[in-house]
Scaffold this motif. Structure first.
Motif, PDB file in Angstrom:
ATOM      1  N   GLY A  46      31.155  41.423  29.388  1.00  0.00           N
ATOM      2  CA  GLY A  46      31.610  41.127  30.750  1.00  0.00           C
ATOM      3  C   GLY A  46      33.113  41.210  30.917  1.00  0.00           C
ATOM      4  N   ALA A  47      33.829  41.606  29.853  1.00  0.00           N
ATOM      5  CA  ALA A  47      35.283  41.745  29.968  1.00  0.00           C
ATOM      6  C   ALA A  47      35.623  42.978  30.795  1.00  0.00           C
ATOM      7  N   ASP A  48      36.589  42.848  31.672  1.00  0.00           N
ATOM      8  CA  ASP A  48      37.031  43.978  32.484  1.00  0.00           C
ATOM      9  C   ASP A  48      38.560  44.058  32.433  1.00  0.00           C
ATOM     10  N   PRO A  49      39.092  45.009  31.659  1.00  0.00           N
ATOM     11  CA  PRO A  49      40.555  45.106  31.556  1.00  0.00           C
ATOM     12  C   PRO A  49      41.237  45.306  32.904  1.00  0.00           C
ATOM     13  N   SER A  50      40.513  45.900  33.877  1.00  0.00           N
ATOM     14  CA  SER A  50      41.156  46.119  35.178  1.00  0.00           C
ATOM     15  C   SER A  50      41.329  44.801  35.944  1.00  0.00           C
ATOM     16  N   ALA A  51      40.665  43.741  35.498  1.00  0.00           N
ATOM     17  CA  ALA A  51      40.855  42.423  36.129  1.00  0.00           C
ATOM     18  C   ALA A  51      42.068  41.700  35.559  1.00  0.00           C
ATOM     19  N   VAL A  52      42.720  42.334  34.579  1.00  0.00           N
ATOM     20  CA  VAL A  52      43.884  41.726  33.917  1.00  0.00           C
ATOM     21  C   VAL A  52      45.139  42.464  34.375  1.00  0.00           C
ATOM     22  N   SER A  53      46.162  41.731  34.786  1.00  0.00           N
ATOM     23  CA  SER A  53      47.363  42.352  35.365  1.00  0.00           C
ATOM     24  C   SER A  53      48.161  43.141  34.330  1.00  0.00           C
ATOM     25  N   GLN A  54      48.955  44.059  34.838  1.00  0.00           N
ATOM     26  CA  GLN A  54      49.862  44.819  33.977  1.00  0.00           C
ATOM     27  C   GLN A  54      50.851  43.879  33.291  1.00  0.00           C
TER      28      GLN A  54
ATOM     29  N   GLY B  90      45.862  33.093  33.192  1.00  0.00           N
ATOM     30  CA  GLY B  90      45.790  31.784  33.835  1.00  0.00           C
ATOM     31  C   GLY B  90      46.760  31.681  34.999  1.00  0.00           C
ATOM     32  N   THR B  91      47.983  32.127  34.763  1.00  0.00           N
ATOM     33  CA  THR B  91      49.013  32.086  35.809  1.00  0.00           C
ATOM     34  C   THR B  91      48.598  32.918  37.015  1.00  0.00           C
ATOM     35  N   ASP B  92      48.128  34.134  36.779  1.00  0.00           N
ATOM     36  CA  ASP B  92      47.738  35.040  37.878  1.00  0.00           C
ATOM     37  C   ASP B  92      46.570  34.456  38.679  1.00  0.00           C
ATOM     38  N   TYR B  93      45.565  33.963  37.973  1.00  0.00           N
ATOM     39  CA  TYR B  93      44.348  33.529  38.671  1.00  0.00           C
ATOM     40  C   TYR B  93      44.465  32.124  39.267  1.00  0.00           C
ATOM     41  N   LEU B  94      45.473  31.394  38.858  1.00  0.00           N
ATOM     42  CA  LEU B  94      45.731  30.122  39.538  1.00  0.00           C
ATOM     43  C   LEU B  94      46.027  30.400  41.018  1.00  0.00           C
ATOM     44  N   LYS B  95      46.801  31.446  41.256  1.00  0.00           N
ATOM     45  CA  LYS B  95      47.125  31.819  42.648  1.00  0.00           C
ATOM     46  C   LYS B  95      45.883  32.341  43.362  1.00  0.00           C
TER      47      LYS B  95
ATOM     48  N   GLY C 182      35.780  34.657  41.941  1.00  0.00           N
ATOM     49  CA  GLY C 182      35.214  33.995  40.768  1.00  0.00           C
ATOM     50  C   GLY C 182      34.790  35.017  39.709  1.00  0.00           C
ATOM     51  N   LYS C 183      34.175  36.089  40.176  1.00  0.00           N
ATOM     52  CA  LYS C 183      33.730  37.133  39.230  1.00  0.00           C
ATOM     53  C   LYS C 183      34.918  37.813  38.554  1.00  0.00           C
ATOM     54  N   ALA C 184      35.974  38.051  39.343  1.00  0.00           N
ATOM     55  CA  ALA C 184      37.162  38.707  38.767  1.00  0.00           C
ATOM     56  C   ALA C 184      37.776  37.809  37.691  1.00  0.00           C
TER      57      ALA C 184
ATOM     58  N   SER D  91      35.680  37.897  34.550  1.00  0.00           N
ATOM     59  CA  SER D  91      35.893  39.150  33.799  1.00  0.00           C
ATOM     60  C   SER D  91      37.215  39.129  33.052  1.00  0.00           C
ATOM     61  N   ALA D  92      38.230  38.545  33.700  1.00  0.00           N
ATOM     62  CA  ALA D  92      39.548  38.467  33.057  1.00  0.00           C
ATOM     63  C   ALA D  92      39.514  37.480  31.885  1.00  0.00           C
ATOM     64  N   VAL D  93      38.798  36.370  32.062  1.00  0.00           N
ATOM     65  CA  VAL D  93      38.705  35.389  30.967  1.00  0.00           C
ATOM     66  C   VAL D  93      37.988  36.004  29.764  1.00  0.00           C
ATOM     67  N   MET D  94      36.938  36.763  30.020  1.00  0.00           N
ATOM     68  CA  MET D  94      36.230  37.402  28.903  1.00  0.00           C
ATOM     69  C   MET D  94      37.188  38.344  28.155  1.00  0.00           C
TER      70      MET D  94
END
Lengths: 485, 141
Positions: free
Chosen positions: A184-192, A252-257, A285-287, A290-293
């Motif tokens: 369920g990991a999605d690298p595109s859900a993780v910021s540059q 964590g920082t990105d998704y807190l916002k 929530g899904k994004a 995916s980022a946490v995975m």
């Protein structure tokens, strides 16, 4: 934040509840003793309250059974440390605070073919070699330099990425939680930004309470489980504690916002700003999931690289062949995962947050490696540089009571500032030397801040958890050499 | 001291005050930098432009601290100081631009202390009185 006074009612052996009242959807339940209750209610009036944080978790939508906390509970941000929250997949929420900024922070235990006599008199050499081989402390960088393509592979493949580069062997993977790779990991859900921060940090220990510790098996409590785990009295083991490094922090920082906006969008009542969350099935929530995975896979890869570096240090210091240092188990304590649990007589998929709490599955669960399945999952609990660590096992009772979850450490009892004042580094190092423990550290205050006296008494915390029946003691480990960040 | 560290059982609170919001933001960053490395051991050979945003001054404070942490890792640098260049608020959206001065990490010279994982909304507090601004948040160490 809403603050009030709470009464803890004893509802079982080492079990105390704050009943569900007002906005609480479920009780807040803590596994502790009378002394723990006194500490918690005393701290309640302070600036930060672990009890208030647990009550806030109990108010979240879709939470099942109880907001749980283990004996190592202490204030965190949003969730208390030692906290567990399991949520219905359709009605529930996912929270950044339920995972923390160090996504998939966890512990790996390695067992060796060495005994105390093999290490005796060579502790300084071993400490120096660990210091040399393991990048640790603020500003350290790993030997890997990864571009974005390679980082994306780390996020998808986890520990197996590191094995593919020659860090450790495929044999390690079978003894890591989820085999070192979460789906369920999605690298595109993780910021540059997150990826750029990580390019030099795969294969680094970090600082704070992260460490590598060489230990010996001091006492066996459960012969059958110890045999399954391959543990004998006097045997040398190694414990590694670290997480997903800067990539996890940035997720964590990105998704807190993101989740703060989602909380408003979906009208989720928020009692503390850090406890923002999103419906599990929402796009936000899904994004985040995916980022946490992806972040979790980064932590798996990090610990795999570090395991290889520890083996190199042992080979360099003692001539120990790498194959004589085996992965006993690796388990995380900052996670959110879908798991099957029984609630009200039915098996359900639940999203389980564990913030400073360890998965502790009982015997028979398919997630446990075959070699250990009949006795239950190894539960790895790190102590401090001057006190014991423990290997426990999960139980059926824990499956029913705590969604198969247990404590993760001793739990801090004193602030870092107070510890810095009370425990001068030299005094701590000298005391450790008297106890036969060799310490190396990078940060100038790392030793003071992590002094054993800054933590709760591990023996008491373990006795509570063992006495509650959630986990059972298997082996006590004592430190010989400790490397801090 | 315009910034101070607050007691917390596991992590640390960072409180900053200033006559203006710009001053309070800058001093909060100075507190963060001092927690990680002795700034007097860091030269000012490079400058990094950063931007932080937030839907209120508290979120702006947390974002600025996190932007500093990210810039440190991305460029592998430590910082000596910060200068706030602009501070704007439009339709409830706050934006600050600043310059961080510092240099590439050299562990043989830089006196490192604690790493900071992130600035959080935990314990977030903002007050604005005639005496000035107070900003507070919890840092995850």
């Amino acid at each position: 934040m809403t603050r009030t006074t709470y009464t803890l009612n004893r509802t079982g052996t080492y079990r105390y509840d704050i009943p569900a009242t007002g906005e609480m959807n479920v009780p807040a339940r803590i596994f502790t003793d009378e002394i723990g209750v006194q500490d918690l209610t005393k701290a309640e009036s302070g600036e930060w309250s672990a009890l208030q944080q647990l009550v806030n978790v109990a108010c979240l939508p879709g939470i099942r059974k109880a907001a749980l906390a283990m004996a190592d509970i202490h204030p965190g941000y949003g969730f208390p440390i030692g906290g567990i929250g399991a949520f219905h997949p359709n009605e529930g929420v996912i929270s950044v605070a339920g995972v923390g900024f160090d996504i998939n922070c966890g512990v790996r235990s390695l067992r060796t073919l060495l005994t105390r006599s093999d290490v005796a008199g060579k502790e300084d050499r071993l400490a120096d070699k660990l210091f040399e081989h393991v990048p640790a402390g603020l500003g350290s960088t790993g030997e890997l330099r990864l571009d974005q393509t390679e980082i994306d592979k780390v996020l998808l493949q986890g520990a197996s990425y590191a094995v593919g580069l020659g860090y450790g062997t495929p044999d390690d993977l079978g003894f890591i939680e989820s085999s070192g790779k979460l789906d369920g990991a999605d690298p595109s859900a993780v910021s540059q930004t997150a990826k750029k921060r990580q390019m030099r940090q795969v294969g680094t220990l970090g600082s704070g309470n992260h460490y590598v510790e060489v230990q010996y098996v001091d006492e066996i409590f459960d012969e059958s489980a110890a045999e399954a785990y391959g543990l004998q009295p006097g045997q040398i083991t190694i414990m590694l504690h670290t997480g997903s490094r800067a990539l996890g922090h940035q997720i964590g920082t990105d998704y807190l916002k993101t989740l703060e906006q989602a909380s408003k969008k979906y009208n989720i009542p928020i009692r503390e700003r850090e406890l923002v969350c999103a419906p599990i099935n929402s796009p936000e929530g899904k994004a985040y999931y995916s980022a946490v995975m992806a972040g979790a896979n980064c932590a798996f890869a990090n610990r795999q690289v570090l395991t290889h570096l520890i083996r190199e240090a042992f080979q360099d210091a003692l001539g120990t062949p790498p194959e004589d240092v085996e992965t006993l188990y690796e388990i995380a304590h900052n996670t959110v995962k879908f798991e099957q649990h029984e609630v009200d007589g039915e098996m359900n998929d639940l999203l389980v947050h564990r913030k400073g709490a360890t998965r502790a599955f009982g015997p028979g669960r398919s997630e446990i490696p075959g070699r250990y399945r009949h006795v239950g999952q190894p539960v790895l609990v790190g102590g401090t540089m001057g006190t014991s660590s423990y290997i426990l096992r999960g139980t059926d009772f824990g499956m029913a009571e705590t969604f198969g979850s247990a404590l993760h450490g001793a739990g801090r009892a004193m602030s870092r500032r107070a510890a810095k004042k009370q425990y001068p580094a030299k005094q701590v190092v000298d005391r450790m030397k008297q106890l036969g423990i060799t310490v190396r550290a990078h940060g100038k205050h790392a030793i003071s801040e992590e002094a054993p006296g800054a933590y709760k008494d591990i023996e008491s915390v373990i006795d509570i958890m063992h006495g509650s029946g959630i986990v059972q003691k298997v082996a006590r480990l004592k430190p010989l050499v400790c490397l801090k960040g | 001291m315009p910034w101070e560290l607050l007691e917390h059982q596991a992590d640390v609170g960072l409180q900053s005050t200033g006559a203006t919001l710009e001053e309070a933001l800058a001093d909060g960053v100075r507190g963060l930098l001092s927690l990680m490395v002795d700034p007097s051991t860091v030269d000012r050979t490079q400058t990094f432009q950063v931007t932080a945003t937030g839907n209120d001054p508290g979120a702006l404070y947390v974002d600025l601290l996190n932007v500093v942490l990210a810039t440190k890792d991305i460029h592998n640098v430590f910082f000596h100081d910060i200068t706030i260049d602009t501070l704007e608020e439009e339709h409830g959206e706050w934006r600050v631009t600043a310059r961080l001065s510092g240099e590439i990490i050299d562990l043989s010279r830089h006196a490192v202390d604690s790493d900071v994982k992130a600035a959080t909304y935990g314990g977030l507090k903002v007050s604005h009185t005639e005496d000035g601004w107070l900003l507070r948040c919890l840092l995850d160490l």
